[in-house]
Design an enzyme around this catalytic site. Structure first.
Site, PDB file in Angstrom:
ATOM      1  N   LYS A  47      -7.045   7.983  -1.065  1.00  0.00           N
ATOM      2  CA  LYS A  47      -8.387   8.328  -0.553  1.00  0.00           C
ATOM      3  C   LYS A  47      -8.977   9.553  -1.247  1.00  0.00           C
ATOM      4  O   LYS A  47      -9.193  10.604  -0.629  1.00  0.00           O
ATOM      5  CB  LYS A  47      -8.334   8.551   0.963  1.00  0.00           C
ATOM      6  CG  LYS A  47      -7.871   7.322   1.726  1.00  0.00           C
ATOM      7  CD  LYS A  47      -7.987   7.543   3.238  1.00  0.00           C
ATOM      8  CE  LYS A  47      -7.539   6.348   4.034  1.00  0.00           C
ATOM      9  NZ  LYS A  47      -6.087   6.095   3.972  1.00  0.00           N
ATOM     10  N   THR A 103     -13.269  15.299 -11.101  1.00  0.00           N
ATOM     11  CA  THR A 103     -11.857  15.239 -10.688  1.00  0.00           C
ATOM     12  C   THR A 103     -11.505  13.837 -10.217  1.00  0.00           C
ATOM     13  O   THR A 103     -10.442  13.297 -10.548  1.00  0.00           O
ATOM     14  CB  THR A 103     -11.582  16.276  -9.577  1.00  0.00           C
ATOM     15  OG1 THR A 103     -11.876  17.555 -10.101  1.00  0.00           O
ATOM     16  CG2 THR A 103     -10.137  16.241  -9.116  1.00  0.00           C
ATOM     17  N   ASP A 122      -3.307   4.212  -1.983  1.00  0.00           N
ATOM     18  CA  ASP A 122      -4.249   4.659  -0.960  1.00  0.00           C
ATOM     19  C   ASP A 122      -4.194   6.173  -0.790  1.00  0.00           C
ATOM     20  O   ASP A 122      -3.675   6.683   0.200  1.00  0.00           O
ATOM     21  CB  ASP A 122      -3.922   3.934   0.358  1.00  0.00           C
ATOM     22  CG  ASP A 122      -4.952   4.216   1.441  1.00  0.00           C
ATOM     23  OD1 ASP A 122      -6.088   4.588   1.106  1.00  0.00           O
ATOM     24  OD2 ASP A 122      -4.610   4.047   2.625  1.00  0.00           O
ATOM     25  N   ASP A 156     -13.367  14.414  -3.913  1.00  0.00           N
ATOM     26  CA  ASP A 156     -13.355  15.692  -4.627  1.00  0.00           C
ATOM     27  C   ASP A 156     -14.615  15.754  -5.473  1.00  0.00           C
ATOM     28  O   ASP A 156     -15.470  14.870  -5.364  1.00  0.00           O
ATOM     29  CB  ASP A 156     -12.079  15.765  -5.497  1.00  0.00           C
ATOM     30  CG  ASP A 156     -11.591  17.193  -5.702  1.00  0.00           C
ATOM     31  OD1 ASP A 156     -12.435  18.069  -5.989  1.00  0.00           O
ATOM     32  OD2 ASP A 156     -10.379  17.437  -5.578  1.00  0.00           O
ATOM     33  N   LYS A 170       0.843  -1.198   0.000  1.00  0.00           N
ATOM     34  CA  LYS A 170       0.000   0.000   0.000  1.00  0.00           C
ATOM     35  C   LYS A 170       0.878   1.249   0.000  1.00  0.00           C
ATOM     36  O   LYS A 170       1.701   1.450   0.888  1.00  0.00           O
ATOM     37  CB  LYS A 170      -0.896  -0.004   1.235  1.00  0.00           C
ATOM     38  CG  LYS A 170      -1.834   1.178   1.290  1.00  0.00           C
ATOM     39  CD  LYS A 170      -2.849   1.003   2.393  1.00  0.00           C
ATOM     40  CE  LYS A 170      -2.450   1.639   3.687  1.00  0.00           C
ATOM     41  NZ  LYS A 170      -2.459   3.097   3.684  1.00  0.00           N
ATOM     42  N   THR A 202     -10.698   4.114  10.528  1.00  0.00           N
ATOM     43  CA  THR A 202     -10.651   3.276  11.730  1.00  0.00           C
ATOM     44  C   THR A 202     -10.104   4.026  12.953  1.00  0.00           C
ATOM     45  O   THR A 202     -10.131   3.513  14.061  1.00  0.00           O
ATOM     46  CB  THR A 202      -9.823   2.003  11.488  1.00  0.00           C
ATOM     47  OG1 THR A 202      -8.690   2.350  10.707  1.00  0.00           O
ATOM     48  CG2 THR A 202     -10.622   0.954  10.777  1.00  0.00           C
ATOM     49  N   ARG A 223       2.276  -0.085  10.976  1.00  0.00           N
ATOM     50  CA  ARG A 223       3.262   0.075  12.052  1.00  0.00           C
ATOM     51  C   ARG A 223       3.668  -1.200  12.776  1.00  0.00           C
ATOM     52  O   ARG A 223       4.854  -1.344  13.101  1.00  0.00           O
ATOM     53  CB  ARG A 223       2.761   1.147  13.032  1.00  0.00           C
ATOM     54  CG  ARG A 223       2.824   2.537  12.409  1.00  0.00           C
ATOM     55  CD  ARG A 223       2.001   3.538  13.162  1.00  0.00           C
ATOM     56  NE  ARG A 223       0.584   3.259  13.020  1.00  0.00           N
ATOM     57  CZ  ARG A 223      -0.378   3.968  13.624  1.00  0.00           C
ATOM     58  NH1 ARG A 223      -0.060   4.979  14.404  1.00  0.00           N
ATOM     59  NH2 ARG A 223      -1.643   3.674  13.421  1.00  0.00           N
TER      60      ARG A 223
HETATM   61  O1  C5P Z   1       0.071   1.479  11.035  1.00  0.00           O
HETATM   62  P1  C5P Z   1      -1.307   0.891  10.865  1.00  0.00           P
HETATM   63  O2  C5P Z   1      -1.305  -0.627  10.863  1.00  0.00           O
HETATM   64  O3  C5P Z   1      -2.330   1.507  11.776  1.00  0.00           O
HETATM   65  O4  C5P Z   1      -1.694   1.308   9.372  1.00  0.00           O
HETATM   66  C1  C5P Z   1      -2.982   1.230   8.855  1.00  0.00           C
HETATM   67  C2  C5P Z   1      -2.978   1.818   7.487  1.00  0.00           C
HETATM   68  O5  C5P Z   1      -4.296   1.751   6.989  1.00  0.00           O
HETATM   69  C3  C5P Z   1      -2.560   3.285   7.425  1.00  0.00           C
HETATM   70  O6  C5P Z   1      -1.803   3.464   6.233  1.00  0.00           O
HETATM   71  C4  C5P Z   1      -3.859   4.052   7.329  1.00  0.00           C
HETATM   72  O7  C5P Z   1      -3.741   5.211   6.551  1.00  0.00           O
HETATM   73  C5  C5P Z   1      -4.754   3.041   6.611  1.00  0.00           C
HETATM   74  N1  C5P Z   1      -6.193   3.167   6.819  1.00  0.00           N
HETATM   75  C6  C5P Z   1      -6.805   3.155   8.066  1.00  0.00           C
HETATM   76  N2  C5P Z   1      -8.157   3.292   8.182  1.00  0.00           N
HETATM   77  C7  C5P Z   1      -8.917   3.384   7.087  1.00  0.00           C
HETATM   78  C8  C5P Z   1      -8.309   3.388   5.823  1.00  0.00           C
HETATM   79  C9  C5P Z   1      -6.932   3.259   5.727  1.00  0.00           C
HETATM   80  O8  C5P Z   1      -6.128   3.020   9.071  1.00  0.00           O
HETATM   81  N3  C5P Z   1     -10.234   3.446   7.200  1.00  0.00           N
END
Ligand code: C5P
Length: 214
Positions: free
Chosen positions: A60, A67, A58, A63, A31, A113, A192
């Site tokens: 997101k 676009t 990703d 707009d 991603k 989330t 992470r």
């Molecule tokens: O580090 P972590 O495991 O929390 O990463 C989750 C990834 O998923 C991040 O890149 C975050 O931007 C993405 N994400 C999210 N919630 C969403 C959509 C994408 O945490 N609804």
């Protein structure tokens, strides 16, 4: 395809390249979000594809409909596997995005989330996305079951907020990889817990082993 998507949330191209190469045994989709894309978008996409892997872009999109439609066309030209839009962009935006011919998969964000919400709101966003021709939604692990039940098993659910162990960070609605896959997630997104680990390969391997065959 392995069901873990690695969130390459790093600034540095060399670090991202190392993660792609080191983890390729356990990860098939990487991603690329705004952090890395703004630093070295085209280079990292090229590297991932040269390794025979797929890109989940990703960014997101949210707009005006025209676009977002053009953004989907540009993402298609980059050869990405999937991309995200915000479902709160509304019906017209989602429909136009989905109307692009031979496009990447579109996964709509229901509610981030990191935000608290209600299952009702998530479900409304998922149903709207499905009705507009979107392929699936990004949703918390806690809503997988209800989305699959309402939108059908072929409507994809991709879930971030995955924590192999208890973590103290900004994700509020979390679950383990096993829970998410057993409940029906098509893919889990992990950032992470892998990229900040002392040994990212070991964590990726453990996650892979824990969901293999589920
Ligand atoms: O580090 P972590 O495991 O929390 O990463 C989750 C990834 O998923 C991040 O890149 C975050 O931007 C993405 N994400 C999210 N919630 C969403 C959509 C994408 O945490 N609804």
């Amino acid at each position: 395809m392995n069901k873990t998507i690695l969130a390459l949330d790093v600034y540095d191209l060399k670090k991202a390249e190392k993660l792609v190469k080191d983890l390729s045994e356990y990860i098939d989709i990487f991603k690329v979000g705004p952090i890395l894309f703004l630093q070295s978008g085209k280079e990292i996409i090229k590297i991932i594809k040269e390794c025979g892997k797929e890109v989940f872009l990703d960014l997101k999109f949210h707009d005006i409909p025209a676009t977002v439609q053009r953004a989907v066309e540009s993402a298609k030209d980059l050869g990405v596997y999937s991309l995200t839009v915000h479902s709160c962009g509304g019906r017209e935006m989602l429909e136009l995005a989905a109307s692009v011919k031979d496009r990447p998969k579109i996964w709509a964000v229901t509610v981030l989330t990191s935000q608290l919400t209600t299952p009702k709101e998530v479900l409304q966003r998922a149903e709207l996305s499905k009705a507009c021709g979107v392929d699936g939604v990004i949703s918390s692990p806690l809503e997988i079951e209800i989305i699959k039940k309402t939108c059908g098993s072929s409507f994809e659910v991709i879930t971030p907020g995955i924590r192999p162990l208890k973590a103290d960070d900004d994700q509020k609605r979390v679950a383990t990889p096993e829970f998410a896959i057993k409940t029906g997630a098509n893919y889990i997104v992990v950032g992470r817990p892998i990229i900040e680990a002392k040994d990212p390969k070991e964590v990726a391997k453990n996650i892979y082993e824990s969901i293999k065959g589920l």
